[in-house]
Design an enzyme around this catalytic site. Structure first.
Site, PDB file in Angstrom:
ATOM      1  N   GLU A 346       0.824  -1.211   0.000  1.00 21.51           N
ATOM      2  CA  GLU A 346       0.000   0.000   0.000  1.00 21.51           C
ATOM      3  C   GLU A 346       0.859   1.263   0.000  1.00 21.51           C
ATOM      4  O   GLU A 346       0.569   2.220  -0.726  1.00 21.51           O
ATOM      5  CB  GLU A 346      -0.961  -0.008   1.191  1.00 21.51           C
ATOM      6  CG  GLU A 346      -1.894  -1.200   1.243  1.00 21.51           C
ATOM      7  CD  GLU A 346      -2.624  -1.492  -0.057  1.00 21.51           C
ATOM      8  OE1 GLU A 346      -2.800  -0.567  -0.885  1.00 21.51           O
ATOM      9  OE2 GLU A 346      -3.017  -2.640  -0.271  1.00 21.51           O
ATOM     10  N   HIS A 433      -5.266  -6.013 -11.105  1.00 20.50           N
ATOM     11  CA  HIS A 433      -4.486  -6.871 -10.218  1.00 20.50           C
ATOM     12  C   HIS A 433      -3.905  -8.056 -10.977  1.00 20.50           C
ATOM     13  O   HIS A 433      -2.791  -8.496 -10.702  1.00 20.50           O
ATOM     14  CB  HIS A 433      -5.338  -7.323  -9.035  1.00 20.50           C
ATOM     15  CG  HIS A 433      -5.818  -6.171  -8.207  1.00 20.50           C
ATOM     16  ND1 HIS A 433      -6.936  -5.442  -8.529  1.00 20.50           N
ATOM     17  CD2 HIS A 433      -5.293  -5.603  -7.101  1.00 20.50           C
ATOM     18  CE1 HIS A 433      -7.095  -4.478  -7.649  1.00 20.50           C
ATOM     19  NE2 HIS A 433      -6.109  -4.548  -6.768  1.00 20.50           N
TER      20      HIS A 433
END
Length: 535
Positions: A346, A433
């Site tokens: 992140e 993703h």
């Protein structure tokens, strides 16, 4: 990946507002109350080497001259003007001078220019911009600001806020256009959203959308006990706020850091949120040190700044939203999503956001490169931390077991989880993703090779020689960050190949350069127009 196996990403426009000059000394940021600070590791190799004031001044002068000399290649129109925004220092003190472009007084999205110089500031290494056409536009809008705002609000299911429309030139598309940029926050059908909408100021059509949110001593759950984390406070009043890394703190969904009367945090339980913050701070602090000691970067934003972390998100997910990271839990709600590689993933999106010209542009190919960047920083941070409780590897999220089926992604062989190993013409339409697969595979081949041994898994190639030798994760990380320092909008695999080749040539020898080239070719990202050579 699938909706419940996402780890979030971001492509965002706010770099200019948050970044400041990286030439300011980091001494204050690294000073701790007892006079110690995050120390360089034995193999930091002088990567963090900020130039002196004279070198900085020379770099700016060199960059200013290069901007003029390369005006034709940069598609400079007579009505263009440039403002120097910042200088970012990279590995071994290489300097990256950033310029914002405007056209007839309007900001140009995608028109940023980056000039890279050597450490002395005497020689320009590269001059890059994402803009591919000289602008020749009427800057009088036909569509009103109110109409553009209404169109932008219609892009979300639920709207919480909407910013005042700003007239810009969008140059990150094939045919540049006058556009209204509107920021809207709220929710799409399935997730929260911080969306930048570009509405054509002459036709009223939406020409682009960039979402900033993409599914994305304490007692630790993941990293052994006890672990040492940097907090702040004294005398019975302590906070999970890192006073040595400006902006880094951890707490619940309110955004406030956790506080208590003692400087001992968490109970080691997978469901305890204070423990989740122990793990989040541990990982974020290791990643910060990795950036400094291995990659020569000053903080997550390249200018000495970090960002807060929040825990307790009631989702099987984690994400970065452009200003903070947020961590949920696994599907069984038995563990928080705060192991090293997930936290570093992140914050890797923050590094991506604040590298190069900022953001990445829209589209699944750029989104996949953004997600892959998070995965790469997860692997790098695990390697740097070298924690026996979470040993370095090239799998993503194996410790949290997000949906009960092991790792989310496999960098050495993405197809293990059904993701593509190789680049193809379908990547721009592949879910972001899954689209992380090719660059993840490239990084593994560059760092480790096809048959590294030592307990590391073998990795296939898509084309070319069947055997590649890796250059090591530290060198691979430096070259990858060097490529990000030259990032322009929109970001593509072809651009990433060229940028990392330029980085390898600046940082190392032809051996590393050729390894970078071979790894890209091995995943079907072939030679690009204008890419460098190494004699």
């Amino acid at each position: 990946m699938r909706s419940k196996t996402r780890l979030g990403g971001v492509a965002v426009l706010a770099a200019a507002a948050l970044a400041t000059s990286a030439l300011t000394s980091a001494t204050g940021a690294y000073a701790q109350p007892n006079g110690t600070g995050p120390s360089a590791t034995a193999n930091s190799d002088g990567a963090y080497a900020p130039p002196d004031a004279q070198s900085s001044e020379r770099a700016i002068a060199t960059a200013d001259r290069a901007l003029v000399a390369q005006s034709q290649a940069l598609h400079k129109a007579p009505e263009d003007s440039f403002v120097r925004e910042k200088t970012v220092v990279g590995t071994f003190g290489l300097q990256y001078v950033h310029y914002k472009r405007s056209y007839r007084g309007l900001p140009v999205y995608g028109g940023d220019v980056i000039v890279a110089t050597d450490r002395t500031g005497e020689q320009a290494r590269d001059v890059v911009s994402g803009q591919q056409a000289t602008l020749n536009l009427d800057t009088t809008p036909v569509v009103s600001a109110d109409a553009a705002a209404a169109t932008a609000r219609g892009q979300l299911t639920t709207v919480a806020t909407a910013s005042a429309p700003v007239l810009v030139v969008h140059a990150a598309i094939e045919t540049p256009a006058l556009a209204w940029e509107v920021g809207v926050t709220g929710r799409s059908d399935n997730a929260e959203s911080v969306l930048h909408v570009y509405v054509d100021a002459r036709t009223g059509a939406v020409i682009d959308k960039v979402d900033e949110v993409k599914e994305g001593t304490g007692n630790s759950y993941y990293n052994g006990n006890p672990v040492t984390i940097q907090t702040s406070g004294s005398g019975g009043s302590y906070s999970m706020t890192d006073g040595t890394r400006p902006g880094l703190k951890c707490g619940g969904q309110s955004g406030s850091a956790y506080t208590k009367s003692s400087d001992s945090w968490g109970n080691g339980s997978g469901t305890n949120l204070e423990t989740a913050c122990v793990d989040a701070l541990y990982a974020a602090q290791k990643e910060w040190d990795l950036l400094r000691n291995w990659l020569g970067r000053n903080g997550f934003n390249g200018s000495g700044g970090a960002f807060p972390a929040r825990v307790g998100l009631n989702q099987v997910n984690a994400f970065w939203n452009g200003s903070y990271t947020n961590f949920g839990h696994n599907q069984s709600n038995s563990r928080q999503a705060t192991p090293i590689d997930v936290v570093a993933h992140e914050y890797g999106h923050a590094i991506f956001q604040f590298s190069g010209s900022g953001g990445s542009g829209s589209g699944n190919e750029t989104g996949g490169l953004n997600e892959s960047t998070g995965d790469i920083f997860g692997a790098l941070t695990e390697a740097y931390a070298n924690n026996a409780y979470d040993p370095p590897d090239y799998t993503v999220g194996e410790e949290v077991d997000l949906v009960g089926s092991g790792p989310i992604r496999y960098m050495y062989k993405p197809s293990t989880n059904g993701d593509p190993n190789c680049y193809s013409s379908s990547i721009p339409s592949t879910e972001v993703h899954k689209a992380a697969g090719p660059q993840n595979h490239w990084f593994y081949l560059l760092a480790e090779g096809t048959n590294p041994g030592g307990g590391k898994p073998a990795s296939p190639v898509c084309s070319g020689p069947s055997s590649l030798t890796g250059i090591g994760v530290q060198k691979a990380g430096r070259i990858f960050q060097g490529g990000l320092n030259l990032k322009t909008i929109p970001w593509t695999h072809g651009k990433a190949r060229v940028a990392t080749l330029k980085a390898a040539k600046s940082l190392y020898t032809c051996a590393e350069f050729n390894a970078v080239k071979a790894a890209w070719s091995a995943i079907n990202v072939g030679a690009q127009s204008g890419e460098p050579t190494c004699p």
